[in-house]
Design a protein around this motif. Structure first.
Motif, PDB file in Angstrom:
ATOM      1  N   SER A  24       0.830  -1.207   0.000  1.00 38.97           N
ATOM      2  CA  SER A  24       0.000   0.000   0.000  1.00 38.97           C
ATOM      3  C   SER A  24       0.860   1.252   0.000  1.00 38.97           C
ATOM      4  CB  SER A  24      -0.921   0.011   1.226  1.00 38.97           C
ATOM      5  OG  SER A  24      -1.708  -1.153   1.277  1.00 38.97           O
ATOM      6  N   TYR A  25       1.980   1.206   0.696  1.00 36.45           N
ATOM      7  CA  TYR A  25       2.876   2.357   0.792  1.00 36.45           C
ATOM      8  C   TYR A  25       3.308   2.812  -0.598  1.00 36.45           C
ATOM      9  CZ  TYR A  25       6.867   5.025   2.752  1.00 36.45           C
ATOM     10  OH  TYR A  25       7.756   6.003   3.122  1.00 36.45           O
ATOM     11  N   THR A  26       3.805   1.864  -1.393  1.00 30.55           N
ATOM     12  CA  THR A  26       4.245   2.185  -2.744  1.00 30.55           C
ATOM     13  C   THR A  26       3.084   2.669  -3.605  1.00 30.55           C
ATOM     14  OG1 THR A  26       5.670   0.241  -2.477  1.00 30.55           O
ATOM     15  CG2 THR A  26       5.672   1.317  -4.634  1.00 30.55           C
ATOM     16  N   THR A  27       1.957   1.990  -3.502  1.00 31.54           N
ATOM     17  CA  THR A  27       0.831   2.267  -4.392  1.00 31.54           C
ATOM     18  C   THR A  27       0.161   3.592  -4.049  1.00 31.54           C
ATOM     19  OG1 THR A  27       0.529  -0.134  -4.422  1.00 31.54           O
ATOM     20  CG2 THR A  27      -1.175   1.186  -5.471  1.00 31.54           C
ATOM     21  N   ILE A  28       0.050   3.910  -2.775  1.00 31.84           N
ATOM     22  CA  ILE A  28      -0.496   5.209  -2.369  1.00 31.84           C
ATOM     23  C   ILE A  28       0.412   6.330  -2.863  1.00 31.84           C
ATOM     24  CG2 ILE A  28      -0.936   6.706  -0.379  1.00 31.84           C
ATOM     25  CD1 ILE A  28      -1.984   4.193   1.079  1.00 31.84           C
ATOM     26  N   ALA A 319      -9.834   5.503   4.598  1.00 35.06           N
ATOM     27  CA  ALA A 319      -8.729   5.440   3.634  1.00 35.06           C
ATOM     28  C   ALA A 319      -7.845   6.681   3.704  1.00 35.06           C
ATOM     29  CB  ALA A 319      -9.277   5.270   2.219  1.00 35.06           C
ATOM     30  N   ASP A 320      -8.450   7.859   3.827  1.00 32.90           N
ATOM     31  CA  ASP A 320      -7.657   9.086   3.812  1.00 32.90           C
ATOM     32  C   ASP A 320      -6.736   9.184   5.022  1.00 32.90           C
ATOM     33  OD1 ASP A 320      -8.808   9.788   1.450  1.00 32.90           O
ATOM     34  OD2 ASP A 320      -9.812  11.584   2.184  1.00 32.90           O
ATOM     35  N   VAL A 321      -7.166   8.651   6.139  1.00 31.70           N
ATOM     36  CA  VAL A 321      -6.328   8.664   7.335  1.00 31.70           C
ATOM     37  C   VAL A 321      -5.081   7.815   7.098  1.00 31.70           C
ATOM     38  CG1 VAL A 321      -6.181   8.032   9.780  1.00 31.70           C
ATOM     39  CG2 VAL A 321      -8.272   9.078   8.877  1.00 31.70           C
ATOM     40  N   ILE A 322      -5.258   6.643   6.497  1.00 33.23           N
ATOM     41  CA  ILE A 322      -4.125   5.767   6.206  1.00 33.23           C
ATOM     42  C   ILE A 322      -3.205   6.424   5.178  1.00 33.23           C
ATOM     43  CG2 ILE A 322      -3.418   3.454   5.482  1.00 33.23           C
ATOM     44  CD1 ILE A 322      -5.214   3.698   8.076  1.00 33.23           C
ATOM     45  N   ARG A 323      -3.794   6.980   4.126  1.00 33.12           N
ATOM     46  CA  ARG A 323      -3.006   7.649   3.082  1.00 33.12           C
ATOM     47  C   ARG A 323      -2.183   8.791   3.683  1.00 33.12           C
ATOM     48  NH1 ARG A 323      -5.249   7.127  -2.445  1.00 33.12           N
ATOM     49  NH2 ARG A 323      -4.467   9.224  -2.810  1.00 33.12           N
ATOM     50  N   ILE A 326       0.755   7.285   6.388  1.00 32.62           N
ATOM     51  CA  ILE A 326       1.943   6.557   5.936  1.00 32.62           C
ATOM     52  C   ILE A 326       2.872   7.422   5.084  1.00 32.62           C
ATOM     53  CG2 ILE A 326       0.777   4.330   6.068  1.00 32.62           C
ATOM     54  CD1 ILE A 326       0.711   4.235   3.067  1.00 32.62           C
ATOM     55  N   LEU A 327       2.361   8.565   4.562  1.00 26.38           N
ATOM     56  CA  LEU A 327       3.239   9.459   3.814  1.00 26.38           C
ATOM     57  C   LEU A 327       3.724  10.648   4.646  1.00 26.38           C
ATOM     58  CD1 LEU A 327       1.641   9.478   0.256  1.00 26.38           C
ATOM     59  CD2 LEU A 327       3.637   8.211   1.074  1.00 26.38           C
ATOM     60  N   SER A 328       3.157  10.828   5.829  1.00 27.05           N
ATOM     61  CA  SER A 328       3.576  11.953   6.677  1.00 27.05           C
ATOM     62  C   SER A 328       4.451  11.509   7.839  1.00 27.05           C
ATOM     63  CB  SER A 328       2.349  12.688   7.234  1.00 27.05           C
ATOM     64  OG  SER A 328       1.620  11.852   8.125  1.00 27.05           O
ATOM     65  N   GLU A 329       4.455  10.223   8.148  1.00 23.52           N
ATOM     66  CA  GLU A 329       5.093   9.753   9.369  1.00 23.52           C
ATOM     67  C   GLU A 329       6.618   9.806   9.296  1.00 23.52           C
ATOM     68  OE1 GLU A 329       5.282   7.998  13.295  1.00 23.52           O
ATOM     69  OE2 GLU A 329       4.091   9.439  12.169  1.00 23.52           O
ATOM     70  N   PHE A 330       7.191   9.493   8.118  1.00 24.64           N
ATOM     71  CA  PHE A 330       8.646   9.587   7.982  1.00 24.64           C
ATOM     72  C   PHE A 330       8.971   9.849   6.515  1.00 24.64           C
ATOM     73  CE2 PHE A 330       7.368   5.125   8.024  1.00 24.64           C
ATOM     74  CZ  PHE A 330       7.917   4.626   6.850  1.00 24.64           C
ATOM     75  N   PRO A 331      10.158  10.402   6.245  1.00 24.98           N
ATOM     76  CA  PRO A 331      10.495  10.778   4.867  1.00 24.98           C
ATOM     77  C   PRO A 331      10.447   9.583   3.918  1.00 24.98           C
ATOM     78  CG  PRO A 331      12.028  11.775   6.416  1.00 24.98           C
ATOM     79  CD  PRO A 331      11.207  10.789   7.206  1.00 24.98           C
ATOM     80  N   PHE A 332       9.888   9.808   2.758  1.00 25.93           N
ATOM     81  CA  PHE A 332       9.838   8.780   1.728  1.00 25.93           C
ATOM     82  C   PHE A 332      11.260   8.497   1.277  1.00 25.93           C
ATOM     83  CE2 PHE A 332       8.490   7.173  -2.559  1.00 25.93           C
ATOM     84  CZ  PHE A 332       7.622   6.198  -2.100  1.00 25.93           C
ATOM     85  N   GLY A 333      11.669   7.241   1.369  1.00 28.54           N
ATOM     86  CA  GLY A 333      13.042   6.879   1.043  1.00 28.54           C
ATOM     87  C   GLY A 333      13.792   6.342   2.251  1.00 28.54           C
ATOM     88  N   LEU A 459      -5.037  21.499  -2.645  1.00 25.57           N
ATOM     89  CA  LEU A 459      -3.664  21.024  -2.453  1.00 25.57           C
ATOM     90  C   LEU A 459      -3.607  19.672  -1.756  1.00 25.57           C
ATOM     91  CD1 LEU A 459      -1.791  24.305  -1.431  1.00 25.57           C
ATOM     92  CD2 LEU A 459      -2.152  23.334  -3.704  1.00 25.57           C
ATOM     93  N   VAL A 460      -4.541  19.419  -0.864  1.00 28.83           N
ATOM     94  CA  VAL A 460      -4.501  18.160  -0.112  1.00 28.83           C
ATOM     95  C   VAL A 460      -5.197  17.027  -0.865  1.00 28.83           C
ATOM     96  CG1 VAL A 460      -6.644  18.191   1.272  1.00 28.83           C
ATOM     97  CG2 VAL A 460      -4.503  17.415   2.318  1.00 28.83           C
ATOM     98  N   TYR A 461      -5.859  17.359  -1.964  1.00 27.82           N
ATOM     99  CA  TYR A 461      -6.628  16.362  -2.720  1.00 27.82           C
ATOM    100  C   TYR A 461      -5.815  15.135  -3.132  1.00 27.82           C
ATOM    101  CZ  TYR A 461      -8.812  14.183  -6.793  1.00 27.82           C
ATOM    102  OH  TYR A 461      -9.291  13.273  -7.694  1.00 27.82           O
ATOM    103  N   PRO A 462      -4.577  15.270  -3.637  1.00 23.28           N
ATOM    104  CA  PRO A 462      -3.846  14.046  -4.013  1.00 23.28           C
ATOM    105  C   PRO A 462      -3.666  13.075  -2.856  1.00 23.28           C
ATOM    106  CG  PRO A 462      -2.780  15.975  -4.945  1.00 23.28           C
ATOM    107  CD  PRO A 462      -3.809  16.483  -3.988  1.00 23.28           C
ATOM    108  N   PHE A 463      -3.523  13.584  -1.652  1.00 26.13           N
ATOM    109  CA  PHE A 463      -3.322  12.733  -0.480  1.00 26.13           C
ATOM    110  C   PHE A 463      -4.639  12.231   0.105  1.00 26.13           C
ATOM    111  CE2 PHE A 463       0.291  15.588  -0.720  1.00 26.13           C
ATOM    112  CZ  PHE A 463       1.371  14.757  -0.492  1.00 26.13           C
ATOM    113  N   MET A 464      -5.649  13.096   0.132  1.00 24.74           N
ATOM    114  CA  MET A 464      -6.902  12.787   0.831  1.00 24.74           C
ATOM    115  C   MET A 464      -8.088  13.113  -0.077  1.00 24.74           C
ATOM    116  SD  MET A 464      -5.771  14.389   4.524  1.00 24.74           S
ATOM    117  CE  MET A 464      -6.997  13.504   5.459  1.00 24.74           C
TER     118      MET A 464
END
Length: 517
Positions: A24-28, A319-323, A326-333, A459-464
């Protein structure tokens, strides 16, 4: 590839087990990129899917008394169900058992054989069944695969090999010069170091059909089936309809960014890229290698049975909470530890207290103080300059941050507008203006607050996306949120006075924190 095109891929996921939060991390992340670039007016193609051949599938199907195809059909649907639950909007879901994919794989194998890049020989190496990859001794920890905690098998068998070694020098130059870009930098350096120290050896691309029957037969020797990675990599081409759909291929190829976790980065950066070189097809523009979610300090893995079910999470929290989390908790990478406790803390602090509070304060005040419609502001005091500047500054950095896949930083920027808008409400005190009868100032203040909400919503639409659609409805905007354009529509003053506002239930009611990790 068109200058206005954006092509993003995830790896295709292996169907020997059900989807987990790592997939899900990659796909989100891919979905967020796709939605953002659509908002920027680009033509977007987002490809994901399932990898359905190989010995692990053959073995898993046998254990449950099913044919491999029956197993693949069932698990592929579970992936599609998971993506529906997480509001993933892909353009194609490729399966490697699709007939057009299998035919294309045979064509590629025949082409590589005819060009002399595939030859018959003997291969001796260490092989991890869990990874379905051959391993170097330097890959092992205490003699075991670090991911699957098992000792690899020593294999020596007659097979067909791909001349990977023929592409070593050119591949090294492409990566070193960033013509073929790998991010983050440490992942690029890992691949370069591997090439420098280990070198690229010719690799097995087939198994005897008596050992692995669940695979695509080699067109020049049907007694052998194709090594699963060679089959899987070609999905990035066949998912665009290649080689038949030349128009779609020309429009979107090469991939703008290919996302993957670090456990499969080396095979992508060596085998896949070398196959493209052999076929004389342009290389992807960029790989971005993200980290792992860990649970209790261990990589999340189907083999280790410590997976987290994304469907169950989305059903409980949304779904939006999970999205968001997982993208705000730590830097991607980078790697990061997944915790229900942290998810709930982020929900209450970021979503309930900040974002949800802004909406929950604003809409009822419009209903109470402005008759439920967007007010007309007084011209000379139309804009709160600080609020406008924060919004403009945020918009100004988004393209660069998205280009570097800094999702956490993008969200932090958007939250600057949310926090400034909440502060503006406290500073301007609309309730006091209402009591004093200062309608001109009240209308201007309320318009400024609503306008900041409109910009945040885009602006937040792509995430939520689900949350944004709900707020969009409350703002009474009739145009589709999908049709908004970030460079054009985030200019201050986009809300039309007189628009009817709709009061709804709070978006993020606070939850009682889970005291366990």
């Amino acid at each position: 590839m068109s200058e206005k095109s954006f092509f993003v891929t995830t790896p295709i996921y292996y169907v020997n087990d059900v989807p987990h939060i790592g997939h899900s991390y990659t796909t989100i992340a891919a979905d967020v990129l796709a939605r953002y670039h659509k908002l920027c007016g680009r033509d977007v193609f987002f490809l994901t899917g399932t990898d359905e051949h190989g010995v692990k599938i053959q073995q898993s199907a046998g254990k449950v008394g099913m044919s491999p195809k029956e197993l693949c059909d069932g698990v592929a649907e579970k992936f599609k169900d998971a993506w529906r639950c997480l509001n993933i909007e892909y353009d194609n879901f490729i399966r490697t058992t699709d007939s057009h994919h299998e035919e294309a794989v045979k064509q590629v194998l025949q082409t590589l054989y005819d060009k002399g890049y595939i030859y018959k020989g003997k291969y001796e190496a260490l092989y991890c069944v869990g990874c379905e990859q051959f391993k170097m001794k330097s890959d092992l920890v205490d003699g075991k695969c670090p991911d699957h905690k098992i000792e690899p098998e020593e294999r020596s068998e007659e097979c067909y090999l791909f001349k990977l070694s023929a592409f070593q020098d050119e591949l090294y130059k492409q990566i070193k010069s960033d013509k073929f870009k790998i991010l983050p930098l440490e992942r690029k350096n890992e691949v370069l170091s591997f090439i420098e120290n280990e070198g690229l050896q010719d690799i097995s691309i087939s198994r005897d059909k008596t050992q692995v029957y669940w695979g695509i037969p080699l067109p020049f020797d049907p007694s052998h089936t194709t090594y699963v990675w060679v089959d899987a990599f070609l999905n990035y081409l066949t998912g665009l309809g290649w080689p038949q759909d030349k128009d779609n291929f020309m429009k979107f190829w090469p991939p703008t960014v290919q996302l993957m976790a670090k456990d499969i980065s080396r095979v992508h950066a060596t085998i896949w890229v070398s196959i493209l070189m052999a076929l004389e097809i342009e290389l992807p523009q960029m790989y971005f290698i993200h980290g792992y979610f860990t649970v209790n300090g261990q990589k999340m893995s189907k083999s280790l049975k410590n997976v987290i079910d994304p469907v169950a999470l989305s059903e409980k929290y949304g779904a939006d909470v999970i999205r968001y989390f997982i993208l705000s908790e730590f830097p991607f990478g980078t790697d990061g530890n997944f915790s229900i406790k942290r998810l709930e803390e982020a929900y209450n602090s970021d979503l309930a207290n900040d974002f949800g509070n802004l909406i929950h304060r604003t809409i009822p005040m419009i209903d109470k103080y402005c008759g439920g419609v967007t007010p007309t502001p007084k011209g000379e005091i139309l804009v709160d300059e600080e609020l406008k500047k924060v919004a403009e500054d945020v918009v100004g950095v988004l393209e660069e941050l998205f280009g570097e896949l800094k999702f956490r930083e993008v969200l932090a920027e958007i939250w600057k507008i949310i926090k400034r808008a909440n502060k503006y409400i406290d500073e301007s005190a609309p309730w006091t203006l209402f009591k004093e009868g200062d309608n001109e100032r009240l209308n201007t203040v309320m318009y400024n607050i609503l306008e900041s909400v409109r910009i945040v919503t885009i602006l937040v639409y792509p995430f939520m996306p689900e949350t944004s659609q709900k707020i969009w409805g409350q703002l009474g905007v009739t145009e589709s949120l999908n049709s908004q354009n970030i460079p054009r529509d985030v200019v201050w003053g986009g809300l039309k006075p007189g628009t009817k506002i709709k009061k709804e239930t709070p978006l993020f009611p606070r939850i009682e924190l889970n005291k366990k990790g």
